[in-house]
Write a protein that holds these residues in place. Sequence first.
Motif, mmCIF file in Angstrom:
data_model
loop_
_atom_site.group_PDB
_atom_site.id
_atom_site.type_symbol
_atom_site.label_atom_id
_atom_site.label_comp_id
_atom_site.label_asym_id
_atom_site.label_seq_id
_atom_site.Cartn_x
_atom_site.Cartn_y
_atom_site.Cartn_z
ATOM 1 N N VAL A 286 8.152 -36.512 -36.449
ATOM 2 C CA VAL A 286 8.598 -35.325 -35.701
ATOM 3 C C VAL A 286 7.401 -34.524 -35.173
ATOM 4 C CG1 VAL A 286 10.050 -33.238 -35.830
ATOM 5 C CG2 VAL A 286 10.699 -35.273 -37.112
ATOM 6 N N ALA A 287 6.243 -34.699 -35.802
ATOM 7 C CA ALA A 287 5.033 -33.997 -35.346
ATOM 8 C C ALA A 287 4.596 -34.479 -33.963
ATOM 9 C CB ALA A 287 3.910 -34.169 -36.358
ATOM 10 N N GLN A 290 6.414 -32.409 -28.597
ATOM 11 C CA GLN A 290 5.483 -31.526 -27.876
ATOM 12 C C GLN A 290 5.841 -30.054 -28.019
ATOM 13 O OE1 GLN A 290 2.617 -32.896 -26.611
ATOM 14 N NE2 GLN A 290 2.008 -30.744 -26.596
ATOM 15 N N ARG A 291 7.151 -29.725 -28.035
ATOM 16 C CA ARG A 291 7.534 -28.312 -28.193
ATOM 17 C C ARG A 291 7.060 -27.801 -29.561
ATOM 18 N NH1 ARG A 291 11.475 -25.434 -25.540
ATOM 19 N NH2 ARG A 291 12.528 -27.331 -24.884
ATOM 20 N N LEU A 292 7.232 -28.633 -30.580
ATOM 21 C CA LEU A 292 6.800 -28.260 -31.934
ATOM 22 C C LEU A 292 5.276 -28.110 -31.984
ATOM 23 C CD1 LEU A 292 7.293 -27.865 -34.987
ATOM 24 C CD2 LEU A 292 7.372 -30.356 -35.222
ATOM 25 N N ARG A 293 4.561 -29.012 -31.356
ATOM 26 C CA ARG A 293 3.086 -28.951 -31.346
ATOM 27 C C ARG A 293 2.627 -27.664 -30.658
ATOM 28 N NH1 ARG A 293 1.138 -34.284 -32.533
ATOM 29 N NH2 ARG A 293 -0.900 -34.049 -31.565
ATOM 30 N N SER A 301 -2.177 -19.109 -33.693
ATOM 31 C CA SER A 301 -3.272 -18.325 -33.109
ATOM 32 C C SER A 301 -2.917 -16.838 -33.049
ATOM 33 C CB SER A 301 -3.628 -18.861 -31.723
ATOM 34 O OG SER A 301 -2.537 -18.645 -30.869
ATOM 35 N N LYS A 302 -1.602 -16.535 -33.034
ATOM 36 C CA LYS A 302 -1.209 -15.120 -32.945
ATOM 37 C C LYS A 302 -0.805 -14.566 -34.306
ATOM 38 C CE LYS A 302 0.763 -15.894 -28.412
ATOM 39 N NZ LYS A 302 1.930 -16.708 -28.160
ATOM 40 N N HIS A 303 -0.969 -15.339 -35.349
ATOM 41 C CA HIS A 303 -0.487 -14.901 -36.655
ATOM 42 C C HIS A 303 -1.367 -13.779 -37.203
ATOM 43 C CE1 HIS A 303 1.692 -15.597 -40.452
ATOM 44 N NE2 HIS A 303 2.563 -16.176 -39.649
ATOM 45 N N ARG A 304 -0.777 -13.048 -38.204
ATOM 46 C CA ARG A 304 -1.529 -11.895 -38.716
ATOM 47 C C ARG A 304 -2.860 -12.321 -39.355
ATOM 48 N NH1 ARG A 304 1.639 -11.553 -44.094
ATOM 49 N NH2 ARG A 304 3.291 -13.030 -43.603
ATOM 50 N N LEU A 305 -2.925 -13.546 -39.908
ATOM 51 C CA LEU A 305 -4.212 -14.078 -40.370
ATOM 52 C C LEU A 305 -4.474 -15.346 -39.571
ATOM 53 C CD1 LEU A 305 -3.946 -13.790 -44.254
ATOM 54 C CD2 LEU A 305 -5.310 -12.390 -42.716
ATOM 55 N N PRO A 306 -5.690 -15.541 -39.039
ATOM 56 C CA PRO A 306 -5.908 -16.742 -38.224
ATOM 57 C C PRO A 306 -5.810 -18.019 -39.063
ATOM 58 C CG PRO A 306 -7.949 -15.515 -38.533
ATOM 59 C CD PRO A 306 -6.884 -14.722 -39.200
ATOM 60 N N ILE A 307 -5.026 -18.961 -38.557
ATOM 61 C CA ILE A 307 -4.866 -20.241 -39.254
ATOM 62 C C ILE A 307 -5.274 -21.350 -38.293
ATOM 63 C CG2 ILE A 307 -3.178 -21.848 -40.238
ATOM 64 C CD1 ILE A 307 -1.627 -19.346 -41.151
ATOM 65 N N GLN A 308 -6.130 -22.227 -38.793
ATOM 66 C CA GLN A 308 -6.594 -23.358 -37.979
ATOM 67 C C GLN A 308 -5.559 -24.483 -38.102
ATOM 68 O OE1 GLN A 308 -9.858 -23.465 -36.491
ATOM 69 N NE2 GLN A 308 -9.225 -25.390 -35.547
ATOM 70 N N VAL A 309 -5.028 -24.920 -36.954
ATOM 71 C CA VAL A 309 -4.007 -25.970 -36.981
ATOM 72 C C VAL A 309 -4.630 -27.327 -36.647
ATOM 73 C CG1 VAL A 309 -1.929 -26.810 -35.805
ATOM 74 C CG2 VAL A 309 -2.105 -24.410 -36.442
ATOM 75 N N HIS A 310 -4.291 -28.347 -37.431
ATOM 76 C CA HIS A 310 -4.767 -29.716 -37.184
ATOM 77 C C HIS A 310 -3.544 -30.598 -36.997
ATOM 78 C CE1 HIS A 310 -8.727 -28.540 -38.924
ATOM 79 N NE2 HIS A 310 -7.966 -27.756 -39.654
ATOM 80 N N LEU A 311 -3.388 -31.162 -35.802
ATOM 81 C CA LEU A 311 -2.226 -32.003 -35.533
ATOM 82 C C LEU A 311 -2.649 -33.473 -35.571
ATOM 83 C CD1 LEU A 311 -0.846 -30.004 -32.459
ATOM 84 C CD2 LEU A 311 -0.236 -29.740 -34.868
ATOM 85 N N ALA A 312 -1.860 -34.293 -36.252
ATOM 86 C CA ALA A 312 -2.156 -35.729 -36.238
ATOM 87 C C ALA A 312 -2.096 -36.202 -34.788
ATOM 88 C CB ALA A 312 -1.114 -36.471 -37.068
ATOM 89 N N PRO A 313 -2.988 -37.122 -34.368
ATOM 90 C CA PRO A 313 -2.896 -37.633 -32.999
ATOM 91 C C PRO A 313 -1.489 -38.198 -32.776
ATOM 92 C CG PRO A 313 -4.853 -38.480 -34.115
ATOM 93 C CD PRO A 313 -4.058 -37.754 -35.148
ATOM 94 N N LYS A 314 -0.933 -37.944 -31.588
ATOM 95 C CA LYS A 314 0.457 -38.353 -31.305
ATOM 96 C C LYS A 314 0.714 -39.829 -31.632
ATOM 97 C CE LYS A 314 2.734 -35.474 -27.908
ATOM 98 N NZ LYS A 314 3.475 -35.476 -26.659
ATOM 99 N N ALA A 315 -0.258 -40.679 -31.283
ATOM 100 C CA ALA A 315 -0.063 -42.123 -31.472
ATOM 101 C C ALA A 315 0.074 -42.481 -32.943
ATOM 102 C CB ALA A 315 -1.232 -42.885 -30.861
ATOM 103 N N CYS A 317 1.538 -40.350 -35.292
ATOM 104 C CA CYS A 317 2.575 -39.544 -35.971
ATOM 105 C C CYS A 317 3.668 -40.462 -36.496
ATOM 106 C CB CYS A 317 3.169 -38.524 -35.005
ATOM 107 S SG CYS A 317 2.087 -37.108 -34.710
ATOM 108 N N THR A 318 4.198 -41.342 -35.641
ATOM 109 C CA THR A 318 5.227 -42.276 -36.103
ATOM 110 C C THR A 318 4.533 -43.415 -36.865
ATOM 111 O OG1 THR A 318 5.135 -43.193 -33.896
ATOM 112 C CG2 THR A 318 6.999 -41.801 -34.368
ATOM 113 N N ASP A 319 5.340 -44.226 -37.559
ATOM 114 C CA ASP A 319 4.780 -45.193 -38.501
ATOM 115 C C ASP A 319 3.774 -46.153 -37.860
ATOM 116 O OD1 ASP A 319 6.221 -44.001 -40.436
ATOM 117 O OD2 ASP A 319 7.775 -45.540 -40.558
ATOM 118 N N ASN A 320 2.681 -46.375 -38.552
ATOM 119 C CA ASN A 320 1.600 -47.250 -38.087
ATOM 120 C C ASN A 320 0.784 -47.676 -39.303
ATOM 121 O OD1 ASN A 320 -1.047 -45.436 -38.247
ATOM 122 N ND2 ASN A 320 0.657 -44.127 -37.663
ATOM 123 N N ALA A 321 -0.089 -48.676 -39.121
ATOM 124 C CA ALA A 321 -0.878 -49.137 -40.274
ATOM 125 C C ALA A 321 -2.249 -48.464 -40.330
ATOM 126 C CB ALA A 321 -1.041 -50.656 -40.209
#
Length: 364
Positions: A286-287, A290-293, A301-315, A317-321
């Motif tokens: 589900v990661a 694109q809307r979720l990302r 970025s707008k949160h009361r405390l800054p949080i660094q977000v790390h997104l798994a590369p799209k390729a 996200c779904t099952d892979n080896a």
Amino acid sequence: MSYTDEGQTVLALETSCDESAAAVVRRVSGKFFLLSSCIASQVEEHSQWGGVVPEIASRRHLEAMPFLVHDALIQSQCKVEELDAIASTVAPGLAGALMVGSITGRTLAALHQLPFLGIHHLEGHLSSVFLDEFSPSPPYLVLLVSGGHTEIIYVEREMSFRKLGRSHDDAAGEAFDKVARLLGLSYPGGPAIEAKAKDGDPLRFQFPKGRISNPSGGFYPYDFSFSGLKTSVLRKVESFKNKNIPVPVEDISASFENAVAEVLVERSLNCAVDHDIKDLVMVGGVAANQRLRNLMRSKASKHRLPIQVHLAPKAFCTDNAAMIGAAALIRLESNISPSSLELGVSPRLSLTEADKLYRTPPPF
Ligand code: KG4
Ligand code: ZN
């Protein structure tokens, strides 16, 4: 298993659900290099049945595995003698499907006298973020959103996991799949809903953000429930059908997608802030949405405390080896004992029990 300047290299296999995959991954000085990643997807065949048919999945894994192993080795330009270990997903997942990757991995390991590592599938998803150029170091929080799991996991140290939140009913991906089915869209539902949602109004319908009551009062702040959301979409679809009005599939898709994204982002960011965690990782099928990302990045970025977000590369996200290889390399460098060649598979092993895969005698 000594660490050398050339690093360590593994051949990894994934067969827990409906993707057969093999990859060769190398880790040098802490950095991951993907030498090859081959996937044979069965999605089209299962989509005729509206979901994964376990018996078909096992058979297709059996047919695909020899070719995937061959292709992954050829594309990586790596000889078996250059490998440091063989890794296979052994839990959780469909038992028959897991057996195919497990027996292939254990046979290769025995034949070539290499260590065998049984890998927990969710540990693989968590490691997919390391296939990106910039990856976090613990402590960090992970929002894991796949077809079978929706969990908020605290990674305090490498490979040390504590579950802080979870879904009490459907996983987020499962909700996408079920809502797609009732909208007449194809399996898997996530990409199908995302495609329709592009032309829809995300604010037209207000769907509920399911909450789980705490018997001692209030709600569990980091837990999820998606079954009420699914029922609410069903009622909306029926209300149009009963009036003989065409179902506005695009608007319902966009509003549903928006409701899921908002609840996932809200609760995981609150969890990070409440636990004073500065890095938030998002992984799983589900990661890829694109809307979720976008929402995760903009809200963090707008949160009361800054949080660094790390997104798994799209390729990845779904099952892979490749992600299974990354997890195996981290395990390898942590100097655990390899898994027993007698290790079986487990359809339901919790992530917090993943250490058991390296015990002798094996747990199953
Ligand atoms: O991680 P994954 O490949 O398999 C599991 O370990 O479960 O996740 C598959 C799930 C499916 O439910 C699928 O509908 C969902 O991920 N998914 C998506 C998207 N791509 C896949 N959900 C929303 N948006 C997407 N683009
Ligand atoms: Zn998965």
